[in-house]
Design a protein around this motif. Structure first.
Motif, PDB file in Angstrom:
ATOM      1  N   ALA A 230       0.830  -1.203   0.000  1.00  0.00           N
ATOM      2  CA  ALA A 230       0.000   0.000   0.000  1.00  0.00           C
ATOM      3  C   ALA A 230       0.864   1.252   0.000  1.00  0.00           C
ATOM      4  CB  ALA A 230      -0.930  -0.001   1.205  1.00  0.00           C
ATOM      5  N   ALA A 231       1.982   1.212   0.732  1.00  0.00           N
ATOM      6  CA  ALA A 231       2.911   2.348   0.743  1.00  0.00           C
ATOM      7  C   ALA A 231       3.472   2.594  -0.650  1.00  0.00           C
ATOM      8  CB  ALA A 231       4.032   2.086   1.742  1.00  0.00           C
ATOM      9  N   ILE A 232       3.803   1.523  -1.368  1.00  0.00           N
ATOM     10  CA  ILE A 232       4.331   1.648  -2.721  1.00  0.00           C
ATOM     11  C   ILE A 232       3.264   2.224  -3.655  1.00  0.00           C
ATOM     12  CG2 ILE A 232       5.073   0.317  -4.736  1.00  0.00           C
ATOM     13  CD1 ILE A 232       6.430  -1.621  -2.713  1.00  0.00           C
ATOM     14  N   THR A 233       2.042   1.709  -3.558  1.00  0.00           N
ATOM     15  CA  THR A 233       0.971   2.091  -4.477  1.00  0.00           C
ATOM     16  C   THR A 233       0.508   3.525  -4.261  1.00  0.00           C
ATOM     17  OG1 THR A 233       0.213  -0.207  -4.579  1.00  0.00           O
ATOM     18  CG2 THR A 233      -1.350   1.479  -5.291  1.00  0.00           C
ATOM     19  N   THR A 234       0.446   3.945  -2.996  1.00  0.00           N
ATOM     20  CA  THR A 234      -0.160   5.248  -2.679  1.00  0.00           C
ATOM     21  C   THR A 234       0.854   6.328  -2.303  1.00  0.00           C
ATOM     22  OG1 THR A 234      -0.403   4.736  -0.312  1.00  0.00           O
ATOM     23  CG2 THR A 234      -2.188   4.030  -1.790  1.00  0.00           C
ATOM     24  N   ASN A 235       2.101   5.947  -2.063  1.00  0.00           N
ATOM     25  CA  ASN A 235       3.114   6.878  -1.528  1.00  0.00           C
ATOM     26  C   ASN A 235       2.694   7.470  -0.186  1.00  0.00           C
ATOM     27  OD1 ASN A 235       5.109   6.732  -3.585  1.00  0.00           O
ATOM     28  ND2 ASN A 235       3.831   8.019  -4.901  1.00  0.00           N
ATOM     29  N   ASN A 236       1.896   6.722   0.553  1.00  0.00           N
ATOM     30  CA  ASN A 236       1.447   7.170   1.869  1.00  0.00           C
ATOM     31  C   ASN A 236       2.474   6.730   2.915  1.00  0.00           C
ATOM     32  OD1 ASN A 236       0.228   7.468   4.410  1.00  0.00           O
ATOM     33  ND2 ASN A 236      -1.811   6.975   3.635  1.00  0.00           N
ATOM     34  N   PRO A 237       3.185   7.678   3.531  1.00  0.00           N
ATOM     35  CA  PRO A 237       4.222   7.296   4.502  1.00  0.00           C
ATOM     36  C   PRO A 237       3.665   6.630   5.750  1.00  0.00           C
ATOM     37  CG  PRO A 237       3.872   9.681   4.526  1.00  0.00           C
ATOM     38  CD  PRO A 237       3.097   9.136   3.363  1.00  0.00           C
ATOM     39  N   GLY A 238       2.376   6.853   6.033  1.00  0.00           N
ATOM     40  CA  GLY A 238       1.763   6.207   7.195  1.00  0.00           C
ATOM     41  C   GLY A 238       1.750   4.696   7.069  1.00  0.00           C
ATOM     42  N   TYR A 239       1.495   4.198   5.862  1.00  0.00           N
ATOM     43  CA  TYR A 239       1.507   2.753   5.642  1.00  0.00           C
ATOM     44  C   TYR A 239       2.919   2.189   5.836  1.00  0.00           C
ATOM     45  CZ  TYR A 239      -3.136   3.299   3.486  1.00  0.00           C
ATOM     46  OH  TYR A 239      -4.456   3.578   3.249  1.00  0.00           O
ATOM     47  N   LEU A 240       3.909   2.890   5.327  1.00  0.00           N
ATOM     48  CA  LEU A 240       5.285   2.427   5.467  1.00  0.00           C
ATOM     49  C   LEU A 240       5.706   2.419   6.931  1.00  0.00           C
ATOM     50  CD1 LEU A 240       7.877   1.486   4.133  1.00  0.00           C
ATOM     51  CD2 LEU A 240       8.524   3.892   3.828  1.00  0.00           C
ATOM     52  N   LYS A 241       5.276   3.403   7.683  1.00  0.00           N
ATOM     53  CA  LYS A 241       5.608   3.463   9.113  1.00  0.00           C
ATOM     54  C   LYS A 241       5.074   2.249   9.847  1.00  0.00           C
ATOM     55  CE  LYS A 241       5.068   6.395  13.225  1.00  0.00           C
ATOM     56  NZ  LYS A 241       4.477   7.639  13.767  1.00  0.00           N
ATOM     57  N   ILE A 242       3.844   1.847   9.524  1.00  0.00           N
ATOM     58  CA  ILE A 242       3.253   0.676  10.170  1.00  0.00           C
ATOM     59  C   ILE A 242       3.998  -0.591   9.770  1.00  0.00           C
ATOM     60  CG2 ILE A 242       1.172  -0.777  10.235  1.00  0.00           C
ATOM     61  CD1 ILE A 242      -0.466   1.836  10.059  1.00  0.00           C
ATOM     62  N   ALA A 243       4.324  -0.722   8.488  1.00  0.00           N
ATOM     63  CA  ALA A 243       5.056  -1.905   8.018  1.00  0.00           C
ATOM     64  C   ALA A 243       6.416  -2.008   8.701  1.00  0.00           C
ATOM     65  CB  ALA A 243       5.220  -1.850   6.500  1.00  0.00           C
ATOM     66  N   LYS A 244       7.133  -0.889   8.801  1.00  0.00           N
ATOM     67  CA  LYS A 244       8.449  -0.896   9.434  1.00  0.00           C
ATOM     68  C   LYS A 244       8.353  -1.198  10.926  1.00  0.00           C
ATOM     69  CE  LYS A 244      11.213   2.505   8.227  1.00  0.00           C
ATOM     70  NZ  LYS A 244      11.672   3.863   7.807  1.00  0.00           N
ATOM     71  N   SER A 245       7.328  -0.662  11.563  1.00  0.00           N
ATOM     72  CA  SER A 245       7.135  -0.929  12.988  1.00  0.00           C
ATOM     73  C   SER A 245       6.891  -2.416  13.230  1.00  0.00           C
ATOM     74  CB  SER A 245       5.962  -0.103  13.516  1.00  0.00           C
ATOM     75  OG  SER A 245       5.706  -0.391  14.870  1.00  0.00           O
ATOM     76  N   ASN A 246       6.104  -3.027  12.365  1.00  0.00           N
ATOM     77  CA  ASN A 246       5.859  -4.458  12.494  1.00  0.00           C
ATOM     78  C   ASN A 246       7.123  -5.266  12.242  1.00  0.00           C
ATOM     79  OD1 ASN A 246       4.703  -7.164  10.801  1.00  0.00           O
ATOM     80  ND2 ASN A 246       3.752  -6.706  12.768  1.00  0.00           N
ATOM     81  N   ALA A 247       7.909  -4.856  11.254  1.00  0.00           N
ATOM     82  CA  ALA A 247       9.169  -5.560  10.973  1.00  0.00           C
ATOM     83  C   ALA A 247      10.135  -5.446  12.143  1.00  0.00           C
ATOM     84  CB  ALA A 247       9.804  -4.985   9.706  1.00  0.00           C
ATOM     85  N   GLU A 248      10.187  -4.282  12.755  1.00  0.00           N
ATOM     86  CA  GLU A 248      11.040  -4.104  13.938  1.00  0.00           C
ATOM     87  C   GLU A 248      10.584  -5.035  15.061  1.00  0.00           C
ATOM     88  OE1 GLU A 248      13.728  -2.479  14.142  1.00  0.00           O
ATOM     89  OE2 GLU A 248      13.693  -0.858  12.659  1.00  0.00           O
ATOM     90  N   PHE A 249       9.275  -5.132  15.245  1.00  0.00           N
ATOM     91  CA  PHE A 249       8.745  -6.011  16.295  1.00  0.00           C
ATOM     92  C   PHE A 249       9.122  -7.459  16.026  1.00  0.00           C
ATOM     93  CE2 PHE A 249       5.599  -8.945  17.895  1.00  0.00           C
ATOM     94  CZ  PHE A 249       5.499  -8.579  19.230  1.00  0.00           C
ATOM     95  N   LEU A 250       8.872  -7.931  14.815  1.00  0.00           N
ATOM     96  CA  LEU A 250       9.122  -9.337  14.512  1.00  0.00           C
ATOM     97  C   LEU A 250      10.613  -9.673  14.599  1.00  0.00           C
ATOM     98  CD1 LEU A 250       6.715  -9.974  11.478  1.00  0.00           C
ATOM     99  CD2 LEU A 250       6.363 -10.585  13.871  1.00  0.00           C
ATOM    100  N   THR A 251      11.445  -8.802  14.072  1.00  0.00           N
ATOM    101  CA  THR A 251      12.884  -9.119  14.036  1.00  0.00           C
ATOM    102  C   THR A 251      13.566  -8.901  15.385  1.00  0.00           C
ATOM    103  OG1 THR A 251      13.356  -6.891  13.160  1.00  0.00           O
ATOM    104  CG2 THR A 251      13.077  -8.680  11.565  1.00  0.00           C
ATOM    105  N   ASN A 252      12.943  -8.105  16.259  1.00  0.00           N
ATOM    106  CA  ASN A 252      13.527  -7.884  17.592  1.00  0.00           C
ATOM    107  C   ASN A 252      12.952  -8.821  18.655  1.00  0.00           C
ATOM    108  OD1 ASN A 252      15.263  -5.796  16.815  1.00  0.00           O
ATOM    109  ND2 ASN A 252      13.668  -4.252  17.062  1.00  0.00           N
ATOM    110  N   LYS A 253      11.663  -9.108  18.562  1.00  0.00           N
ATOM    111  CA  LYS A 253      10.986  -9.886  19.609  1.00  0.00           C
ATOM    112  C   LYS A 253      10.849 -11.371  19.278  1.00  0.00           C
ATOM    113  CE  LYS A 253      10.008  -6.247  22.198  1.00  0.00           C
ATOM    114  NZ  LYS A 253      10.613  -6.052  23.531  1.00  0.00           N
ATOM    115  N   LEU A 254      10.773 -11.699  17.986  1.00  0.00           N
ATOM    116  CA  LEU A 254      10.541 -13.096  17.603  1.00  0.00           C
ATOM    117  C   LEU A 254      11.701 -13.715  16.834  1.00  0.00           C
ATOM    118  CD1 LEU A 254       7.016 -12.071  16.995  1.00  0.00           C
ATOM    119  CD2 LEU A 254       7.325 -14.427  17.743  1.00  0.00           C
TER     120      LEU A 254
END
Length: 625
Positions: free
Chosen positions: A369-393
């Motif tokens: 969605a971030a790629i399609t819309t250039n909406n930085p809010g979507y990218l922020k959520i995706a990155k936050s989730n990646a940080e969670f998964l790679t740090n906690k799991l």
């Protein structure tokens, strides 16, 4: 069964006296679910949930089924009677049960081991599969078959890729008609966004009201892809409304996504989601209420147990923003009011369990969605989730399956690895941050080391560090989500190109070659396998963009790449400030020209001339499409 049978005191007492009861969360343990579901399918000819399996002390299955009522009903024995029969048989015929359980387990192991003949991988398999899909297509209401109807996003993704590859009009019609019916039906939450689990009827009106994270992730990606292909704004709106629902109701403050929401509230399925005519008028007033009721098919009699599931019965009419601005403005305001009113109700319970593979699917959807819309809010959520998964799991080179109460638990399965690798590759594409590629590369090598058995030619669902089970499962079927193996094949093919890693290519090709005949025989259970075959047999664009993501000229180059949906491209971004991945086989020797953002378009490492000009890049892309 949980309420009707297991909470019955007499039944519970008998179970505790004669059996050792083990309740399994199949979402946490898909390995056990795969083994014992196949045992039930073999012994009874069908399967489903709830799953009841009877095992010997060494965990070999010998009998089971799905739903058993509390008393005899419609030819199905009541659970108390069944318990007594099984107990008596086990006591009086133990040797026969042991022999049967051994034979059944051996049969299951052969079923799971698909290390047979390696066949040629060709696009003819795609044509065989689509012909089968088309024969099952419901030309009136979309989807496949009759009721119940499941969304099957992986199969529709294949149909969309088939259209793009062969310019086939029928395959695009299959996708568009199905997605349009779903988005205008009751399976889609017209007020709050997001999709319910499945439709109980062929018209997509009455859903099973449960909402699953993975359904909404895969469907969001699918609607985005159809938007990119058709430029029909309707599909983008559905995708974004679904992401709004996920952000509002399924996103934890730590960046993780919850697993699901129940179908019922206050013990009644669908109560939270349905409306009666009087409620609509009460919340919206007479004028706006009547407009809303007509638009969403709300009647005095209702369409579900005297109330109304909101649908768009007149969606086929041309109601576009251009010619119905005031109507749509009224509808959107009314939806906001009713969402607020609905939020005062007692909501269905949310399962806040965190599952790595499902989170990865949603991370990928937000990245797309971030790629399609250039909406930085979507990218922020995706990155936050990646940080969670790679740090906690992901700790000490071990990926975990679930996260609860502040701790990771259960070592990851193949699907956790392959889904996360796939999501991180897409997140890199959206962000140009090198660390996501670096983590994905590490995960690829660990996935092969932990799950690949070269002697059997099999990627197993469980790792070499996993507890020993009666058999080591390898699930090949693409169901509501892709099989771990089928997506692993595609990501291994992609990273074999990115790294020029022949080992990955050899593994993926060997597995894919062993699956082609099965895929042709069972195409409806092979959507992701078909996507992998499509990738393998395509001349895939290999795109490197050298430049800062924040540079407007970089974005102009990317705009040309994303003018249409190119499903099989691989895109790596090299941010000039951080060249950690500039020495990959894919990116090596690729530098900016004239100190400006530069695009390299290659196939099989053979590249066109690098360019800073978006128009030249577009012409290069069109030449290979």
């Amino acid at each position: 069964m949980e309420h009707q049978t297991f909470e019955d005191e007499q039944a519970a007492e008998y179970i505790n006296e004669h059996f050792v009861s083990i309740k399994v969360d199949r979402e946490e343990r898909p390995d056990l679910d795969s083994i014992y579901m196949k045992a039930i399918q073999v012994t009874t000819g069908s399967g489903g949930w709830p799953l009841t399996a009877f095992l010997t002390p060494d965990c070999k299955p010998f009998y089971g089924g799905t739903y058993f009522p509390p008393e005899d009903r419609h030819g199905i024995p009541g659970f108390p009677k069944l318990l007594k029969s099984v107990s008596d048989a086990y006591i009086n015929s133990r040797s026969e049960i042991d022999k049967h359980s051994v034979k059944l387990t051996e049969h299951l192991e052969k079923m799971m081991n698909n290390s047979g003949q390696i066949n040629k991988i060709s696009e003819s398999t795609l044509k065989v599969a689509f012909d089968s899909f088309y024969s099952e297509f419901d030309h009136e209401f979309g989807g496949f078959g009759t009721s119940p109807k499941f969304p099957q996003p992986v199969n529709f993704e294949f149909a969309l890729r088939y259209h793009i590859r062969f310019q086939d009009k029928d395959s695009l019609r299959v996708v568009e008609e199905s997605l349009t019916h779903m988005a205008n039906g009751g399976i889609y939450d017209q007020i709050g966004g997001g999709f319910h689990r499945y439709s109980t009827d062929e018209k997509w009106i009455v859903p099973h009201f449960e909402k699953m994270l993975y359904d909404n992730a895969l469907l969001t990606s699918l609607y985005l892809h159809v938007y990119e292909t058709t430029k029909n704004q309707f599909y983008l709106e559905i995708a974004e409304d679904t992401l709004s629902y996920v952000k509002r109701e399924m996103l934890d403050q730590d960046g993780s996504f919850y697993s699901s929401q129940d179908a019922d509230s206050e013990g009644i399925e669908g109560k939270f989601f349905v409306w009666n005519h009087e409620e609509i008028l009460e919340h919206l007033g007479e004028k706006e209420g009547k407009i809303f009721a007509e638009y969403f098919g709300v009647t005095a009699n209702g369409n579900f147990e005297g109330k109304s599931i909101l649908i768009k019965p007149n969606y086929h009419q041309n109601i576009s923003p251009e010619n119905n601005h005031e109507l749509l403005k009224s509808i959107n305001l009314s939806k906001e009011k009713l969402l607020k009113a609905r939020n005062t109700r007692i909501p269905p319970e949310t399962d806040k369990k965190i599952i790595t593979s499902w989170n990865a699917l949603m991370m990928k959807a937000f990245s797309e969605a971030a790629i399609t819309t250039n909406n930085p809010g979507y990218l922020k959520i995706a990155k936050s989730n990646a940080e969670f998964l790679t740090n906690k799991l992901y700790k000490s080179s071990i990926l975990y399956r679930t996260y609860q109460n502040g701790e990771p638990k259960i070592t990851g399965f193949l699907e956790d690895y392959s889904f996360l690798i796939d999501a991180l590759l897409k997140l890199h594409e959206a962000s140009f941050e090198s660390k996501w590629i670096e983590i994905a590369v590490d995960l690829c090598y660990e996935m092969v080391n932990l799950f690949w058995d070269d002697s059997k030619g099999t990627l197993y669902d469980t790792s070499t560090t996993h507890e020993t089970l009666v058999i080591r499962p390898s699930e090949w079927t693409d169901n509501a989500i892709p099989a771990g193996t089928s997506l692993a094949v595609e990501v291994l093919l992609k990273f074999s190109v990115i790294l020029d890693e022949q080992l990955f290519n050899n593994i993926a090709t060997r597995i894919l070659g062993s699956m082609t005949k099965i895929v042709e025989q069972f195409p409806s259970a092979s959507g992701q396998w078909l996507n992998a075959i499509d990738f393998y047999t395509s001349n895939n664009p290999e795109i490197t963009i050298v430049g800062s993501k924040a540079n407007k000229n970089t974005q102009m180059l990317l705009d040309e790449v994303y003018k249409t949906y190119i499903p099989n491209k691989i895109l790596i971004g090299i941010n000039q400030k951080n060249s950690n991945i500039s020495n990959l086989a894919f990116t090596k020797y690729k530098q900016s020209i004239l100190n400006q953002p530069t695009a390299y378009l290659c196939q099989n490492y053979e590249c066109d001339l690098p360019t800073n000009d978006p128009k030249i890049l577009y012409k290069q892309l069109m030449k290979i499409q």
